[in-house]
Design a protein around this motif. Sequence first.
Motif, PDB file in Angstrom:
ATOM      1  N   TYR A 213       0.851  -1.202   0.000  1.00  0.00           N
ATOM      2  CA  TYR A 213       0.000   0.000   0.000  1.00  0.00           C
ATOM      3  C   TYR A 213       0.878   1.240   0.000  1.00  0.00           C
ATOM      4  O   TYR A 213       0.957   1.977   0.988  1.00  0.00           O
ATOM      5  N   GLU A 215       2.523   4.416  -2.797  1.00  0.00           N
ATOM      6  CA  GLU A 215       2.445   5.057  -4.102  1.00  0.00           C
ATOM      7  C   GLU A 215       3.490   4.479  -5.067  1.00  0.00           C
ATOM      8  O   GLU A 215       3.192   4.202  -6.232  1.00  0.00           O
ATOM      9  N   MET A 242      -8.216   2.604  -5.199  1.00  0.00           N
ATOM     10  CA  MET A 242      -7.907   4.022  -5.379  1.00  0.00           C
ATOM     11  C   MET A 242      -6.420   4.202  -5.695  1.00  0.00           C
ATOM     12  O   MET A 242      -6.039   4.959  -6.586  1.00  0.00           O
ATOM     13  N   LEU A 243      -5.597   3.498  -4.943  1.00  0.00           N
ATOM     14  CA  LEU A 243      -4.140   3.568  -5.146  1.00  0.00           C
ATOM     15  C   LEU A 243      -3.777   3.166  -6.583  1.00  0.00           C
ATOM     16  O   LEU A 243      -3.009   3.855  -7.269  1.00  0.00           O
ATOM     17  N   ARG A 246      -5.085   5.620  -9.519  1.00  0.00           N
ATOM     18  CA  ARG A 246      -4.245   6.793  -9.694  1.00  0.00           C
ATOM     19  C   ARG A 246      -2.986   6.437 -10.490  1.00  0.00           C
ATOM     20  O   ARG A 246      -2.614   7.130 -11.428  1.00  0.00           O
ATOM     21  N   ASP A 250      -1.993   7.860 -14.138  1.00  0.00           N
ATOM     22  CA  ASP A 250      -0.732   8.587 -14.332  1.00  0.00           C
ATOM     23  C   ASP A 250       0.078   7.972 -15.470  1.00  0.00           C
ATOM     24  O   ASP A 250       0.875   8.640 -16.123  1.00  0.00           O
ATOM     25  N   LEU A 273     -14.047   9.122  -6.644  1.00  0.00           N
ATOM     26  CA  LEU A 273     -13.076   8.942  -7.717  1.00  0.00           C
ATOM     27  C   LEU A 273     -13.749   9.203  -9.070  1.00  0.00           C
ATOM     28  O   LEU A 273     -14.966   9.138  -9.199  1.00  0.00           O
TER      29      LEU A 273
ATOM     30  N   MET B 242     -10.489  15.363   1.071  1.00  0.00           N
ATOM     31  CA  MET B 242     -10.745  14.666  -0.182  1.00  0.00           C
ATOM     32  C   MET B 242     -12.205  14.845  -0.605  1.00  0.00           C
ATOM     33  O   MET B 242     -12.512  15.116  -1.767  1.00  0.00           O
ATOM     34  N   ARG B 246     -13.260  17.091  -4.095  1.00  0.00           N
ATOM     35  CA  ARG B 246     -14.060  16.557  -5.188  1.00  0.00           C
ATOM     36  C   ARG B 246     -15.282  17.449  -5.450  1.00  0.00           C
ATOM     37  O   ARG B 246     -15.601  17.786  -6.591  1.00  0.00           O
ATOM     38  N   VAL B 268      -1.831   8.337   3.016  1.00  0.00           N
ATOM     39  CA  VAL B 268      -1.413   8.038   1.648  1.00  0.00           C
ATOM     40  C   VAL B 268      -2.371   8.661   0.634  1.00  0.00           C
ATOM     41  O   VAL B 268      -1.956   9.193  -0.395  1.00  0.00           O
ATOM     42  N   ARG B 271      -1.714  12.005  -1.222  1.00  0.00           N
ATOM     43  CA  ARG B 271      -0.758  12.094  -2.332  1.00  0.00           C
ATOM     44  C   ARG B 271      -1.362  11.587  -3.628  1.00  0.00           C
ATOM     45  O   ARG B 271      -0.828  11.778  -4.699  1.00  0.00           O
ATOM     46  N   LEU B 272      -2.506  10.879  -3.520  1.00  0.00           N
ATOM     47  CA  LEU B 272      -3.151  10.331  -4.718  1.00  0.00           C
ATOM     48  C   LEU B 272      -4.082  11.346  -5.364  1.00  0.00           C
ATOM     49  O   LEU B 272      -4.546  11.150  -6.481  1.00  0.00           O
ATOM     50  N   ARG B 274      -5.322  14.959  -7.088  1.00  0.00           N
ATOM     51  CA  ARG B 274      -4.758  15.952  -8.003  1.00  0.00           C
ATOM     52  C   ARG B 274      -5.582  17.203  -7.863  1.00  0.00           C
ATOM     53  O   ARG B 274      -6.774  17.144  -8.174  1.00  0.00           O
TER      54      ARG B 274
END
Lengths: 321, 321
Positions: A213, A215, A242-243, A246, A250, A273, B242, B246, B268, B271-272, B274
């Motif tokens: 878990y 990035e 979600m991880l 992204r 990218d 998301l 978050m 959104r 975490v 950082r995901l 934008r």
Amino acid sequence: MARLAGVSRATVSYVLNNTSAVRISEPTRRRVHEAAKELGYVPHAAARSLRAGHSRMVLMPAPRVPVGPLYSRFFDELQWSLSRLDYTVVQYGGVGLHGDEAARAWAELRPVAVIVPDEGLGPKGVAVLKRSGARAVVTMGPEHVEGAHALVMDHQEVGRAAGAHLLDRGRRRLGVVVPEARGLDVFSRPRLAGVRRAVRGTDATVTELPLAYEEEAAARLAARWRSLGLDAVFAYNDEYAMLLMRALQDEGIDVPGETALLGADDLVLGRLLRPRLSTVHLRLPAGRDLAELVDRVVRDPTAVPETHEVLGSRVVHRESS
Amino acid sequence: MARLAGVSRATVSYVLNNTSAVRISEPTRRRVHEAAKELGYVPHAAARSLRAGHSRMVLMPAPRVPVGPLYSRFFDELQWSLSRLDYTVVQYGGVGLHGDEAARAWAELRPVAVIVPDEGLGPKGVAVLKRSGARAVVTMGPEHVEGAHALVMDHQEVGRAAGAHLLDRGRRRLGVVVPEARGLDVFSRPRLAGVRRAVRGTDATVTELPLAYEEEAAARLAARWRSLGLDAVFAYNDEYAMLLMRALQDEGIDVPGETALLGADDLVLGRLLRPRLSTVHLRLPAGRDLAELVDRVVRDPTAVPETHEVLGSRVVHRESS
């Protein structure tokens, strides 16, 4: 205290020890409790359990994995329901103890009931607990344990529902995220097995994708994504989904065009998301039902162990799959 | 058991009750424990604590708010460290009990130490616990409680750091999200007060923004965002940040161009996002340090209560502010 409450010393003792053999009126009980409070008396649970032969303590080892919002809500409701039935819930910290060894440690506290939220307890452990006075032992694991009541949590079914959904969406090369985090394999292994079961008899393939878990780990997986040739992935749960989403975005990989993505748990974040996350919605047992099962078994410990299938799995289809 | 271990009955009793008054060699202790194991003997913690006068149980009421990943990690480490010092950690379910009333319930279990992870315990509660044999009482709240050792968790400082950062970034009209979720006000109120403290003596303003953790609630807030005239918002934590990011983006509001956005916890997921989320990084006390404090006080309960400032706050500046 007897003088203050205007009752006999025997009555005080009966009331404070919660003796059920003697019938005492509600007003008298109340008078004794008020006098006890005024005098700052704190009953000794240990002494009381020695005399009564059992306590009102429901012991629940803390789950060995970090708990998510789903489990928290279930546990809150369970605790609330048990406290209304006059039980005290204690969560036993299980670090460094496993299986039947853990059962011996729990038994030392002489709980009247034990609810084990994950696997590891065997028939020997159940026997140790019962010999030590536990009237109800309930396990919440993948299978029934001899001597205990069982809420069977079938995580294979979570994976099977996920796999079936992705097949339905026309996908044939399925990836399955398997978290590297310590302890999560008790859930991730059966989920993976469930996806494999779903594709049995089809031409679809299943590829295991270990993932930490982090990035950076997700970016590394995304960088080699196209060489894997997958058209769908069941990402273990919403947080891993979600991880990975992204990292794939990218890398310029279109979700769901190029790869369908499916989470599990149905957390709020999945709806935040873009694309909105498809997910497997899990339904844990109602805390109230479990509290009532415990109370029923404490009252009649000779009841034949029951097995209930819990954990309903249902796919919520949004935009990512 | 004495025969199996080849020792006297008195020795068996000394070993199993962990009596420190009598010196017994390590090999003898081991023989007794092995015999006990072979015979399936489970010591009775209650009886043992009655005889010894105290237990090895560290009682910790479960926090009254859903715990996040930060707290989970702290608690795991604490539990691990205490178990290495031969303590058993039990988490007491605190539903429906408050303040000194709760202390009476905890006292019934006769723990040797109590660690209270949030506020609510008063000097009376501390006294009840001590009278019942607790040698160490440690609170983790906003302030020191008479008679207890205190790890002071200053959530005002979290808000102050957030406010100072937003002022540094040239913002003057600051919104502060205050979650509507039950129980979170023990954190959100001091954080709000901290932001107010940061702007004192400047021309900046602070606007309180109540918010439920729901997509629809965030959308409603975003819809009236421009009428509020804010140029920055401290969103309580990363999860609320978050949710709000959104909703603002869906409303066409540029982050950070039009509104700077700041979370807290440094998860975490921040950082995901934008733009990547700026956040207040919190440092909880080390579980090992707390375990050692508990052990030190148990050994010397007459030690003068210590007060330690914990919870370091440090802003991690990314792209959203």
